[in-house]
Design an enzyme around this catalytic site. Structure first.
Site, mmCIF file in Angstrom:
data_model
loop_
_atom_site.group_PDB
_atom_site.id
_atom_site.type_symbol
_atom_site.label_atom_id
_atom_site.label_comp_id
_atom_site.label_asym_id
_atom_site.label_seq_id
_atom_site.Cartn_x
_atom_site.Cartn_y
_atom_site.Cartn_z
ATOM 1 N N SER A 110 30.739 53.140 31.780
ATOM 2 C CA SER A 110 29.825 52.910 32.899
ATOM 3 C C SER A 110 30.019 53.936 34.007
ATOM 4 C CB SER A 110 30.011 51.489 33.451
ATOM 5 O OG SER A 110 29.553 50.531 32.520
ATOM 6 N N TYR A 119 24.513 45.165 24.511
ATOM 7 C CA TYR A 119 24.002 46.418 23.962
ATOM 8 C C TYR A 119 22.660 46.187 23.274
ATOM 9 C CZ TYR A 119 28.657 48.384 24.729
ATOM 10 O OH TYR A 119 29.830 48.819 25.296
ATOM 11 N N ARG A 151 33.456 44.461 27.911
ATOM 12 C CA ARG A 151 32.641 44.357 29.121
ATOM 13 C C ARG A 151 32.748 42.941 29.677
ATOM 14 N NH1 ARG A 151 27.428 48.444 28.426
ATOM 15 N NH2 ARG A 151 28.633 50.263 29.073
ATOM 16 N N ASP A 180 36.002 50.405 33.178
ATOM 17 C CA ASP A 180 34.907 50.738 32.269
ATOM 18 C C ASP A 180 34.526 52.209 32.409
ATOM 19 O OD1 ASP A 180 32.613 50.911 30.758
ATOM 20 O OD2 ASP A 180 31.631 49.170 31.640
ATOM 21 N N GLN A 202 35.878 45.410 34.580
ATOM 22 C CA GLN A 202 34.801 46.238 35.146
ATOM 23 C C GLN A 202 35.324 47.525 35.769
ATOM 24 O OE1 GLN A 202 32.619 43.659 37.793
ATOM 25 N NE2 GLN A 202 31.089 43.172 36.248
#
Length: 380
Positions: free
Chosen positions: A133, A230, A122, A130, A127
């Site tokens: 996500s 996390y 991450r 991902d 991005q």
């Protein structure tokens, strides 16, 4: 260079790992693309659209994998699929390796280079790659839609000549990507929304979406986040205090959506049977962690359970319930990653195994399991 795209074999999988838009871009990079017949049907992508984009439509998975340098998957390949792939093929997908170590070893024995997209670091550079996500975002949205469908009342407050309809109370447990989208969606539908999370940073995010934050905010709470963003496993003492607060809050809710997952571990139990029974008849709970054991006691994978007149929704593959949108985002994640593996001057596949994106995600290579979380512990 050749890319193979199969029809996913899992019974609940409706997504596909490429779209006509990404096929065009792969071809522009120098790839030939082979798509199995019917691969995109459940995502509203007819074979004709893949063909118009420049892909070759083939009869089965074996034909899609024939001479393919790169295989694009949504889920981990089956043993039959592995047998059809050429040695050294790069297999890119979500591998779900935790608890499936034998399947990881099978990929090593098949001599494929397996890339687990869910391990993508991450960082800013990654991005757009991902997959966790992009898919969790859609799962959070769909969870609210599923809850609204099962709930037999209106969600927004309505003031009419015949009287006022009170807004539904929605409580979102876990304010990661899925939780935040669930909050935003429930707010758009007019519900009164509250949320909780063990990560301190989540409070500001929750409040920025117009929801109220519910948590025991002690010293442990302030330290409850890993460097990677996390949630940490909390102590039994904290879990007890939080459970007491949550129990009192849940009893007043109409809809509860749970989203808590810790990578590599069973889903934490957030909602007990007693909490479920404390809710009003007709209330709804949506458990987005049901595939990992569930956050809710009484949740049943792939089913809608009823406990004390409360519905517990346990749909599998929630992003796949809106497959057209999920496939579009997932396919773009894969395209962005694969693009980094291509030498654009020579139009050849050139994988830098030392690159941080590759080293973080490669599970198997050259006949061995190489990811540190799964590699055999040899003699020092």
């Amino acid at each position: 260079m050749k890319i193979g795209v199969p029809l996913e074999r899992d019974a609940v999988e409706t997504r596909v790992a490429a779209t006509p838009d990404t096929v065009k871009k792969y071809i522009a990079l120098g790839f030939e693309v082979q798509v199995e017949k019917g691969a995109g049907k459940a995502s509203r992508i007819p074979d004709a659209e893949f063909k118009d984009a420049g892909a070759k439509i083939v009869a089965d998975a074996a034909a899609a994998f024939k001479d393919a340098d790169v295989v694009l998957k949504v889920r981990r390949p089956t043993s039959e699929e592995l047998a059809a792939m050429k040695p050294g093929a790069l297999v890119v997908g979500t591998m779900d390796p935790f608890g499936n170590e034998k399947d990881v070893e099978a990929m090593a024995k098949a001599n494929v280079a397996a890339i687990a997209m869910e391990f993508m670091p991450r960082i800013t550079r990654a991005q757009s790659m991902d997959v966790l996500s992009s898919q969790a975002n859609l799962a959070g949205y769909q969870a609210v839609i599923d809850a609204a469908y099962e709930y037999d009342r209106a969600l927004p407050m309505m003031m009419t000549a015949a009287g006022t309809v009170a807004a539904a109370r929605v409580f979102v447990m876990g304010a990661g990507v899925a939780g935040l989208q669930a909050i935003a969606t429930a707010r758009r539908l007019g519900a009164a929304v509250t949320a909780t999370d063990v990560r301190p940073a989540a409070k500001e995010q929750v409040e920025s979406l117009g929801a109220k934050f519910i948590a025991v905010e002690d010293e442990e709470f302030k330290q409850a986040e890993t460097a990677g963003g996390y949630a940490k496993q909390m102590s039994e003492e904290y879990q007890k205090k939080q459970a007491e607060l949550v129990a009192a809050h849940i009893a007043k809710q109409d809809i509860v959506i749970t989203t808590a997952l810790i990578p590599g571990r069973p889903a934490p139990r957030l909602v007990s049977k007693d909490m479920v029974q404390s809710m009003k008849p007709g209330s709804v709970i949506v458990d987005l962690a049901v595939e990992r054991g569930g956050n809710v006691e009484g949740a049943k994978p792939g089913k809608i359970a009823t406990v004390s007149d409360v519905k517990i929704v346990g749909h599998l593959n929630v992003p796949g319930r809106i497959a057209a949108s999920a496939s579009a985002l997932y396919a773009k994640n894969l395209l962005t990653f694969v693009t980094t593996l291509v030498d654009k001057e020579t139009s050849t596949l050139k994988v830098d195994w030392e690159d941080e994106l590759v080293s973080a995600t490669v599970l198997t290579r050259d006949g061995a399991v190489v990811h540190p979380a799964f590699a055999p512990k040899g003699d020092e």
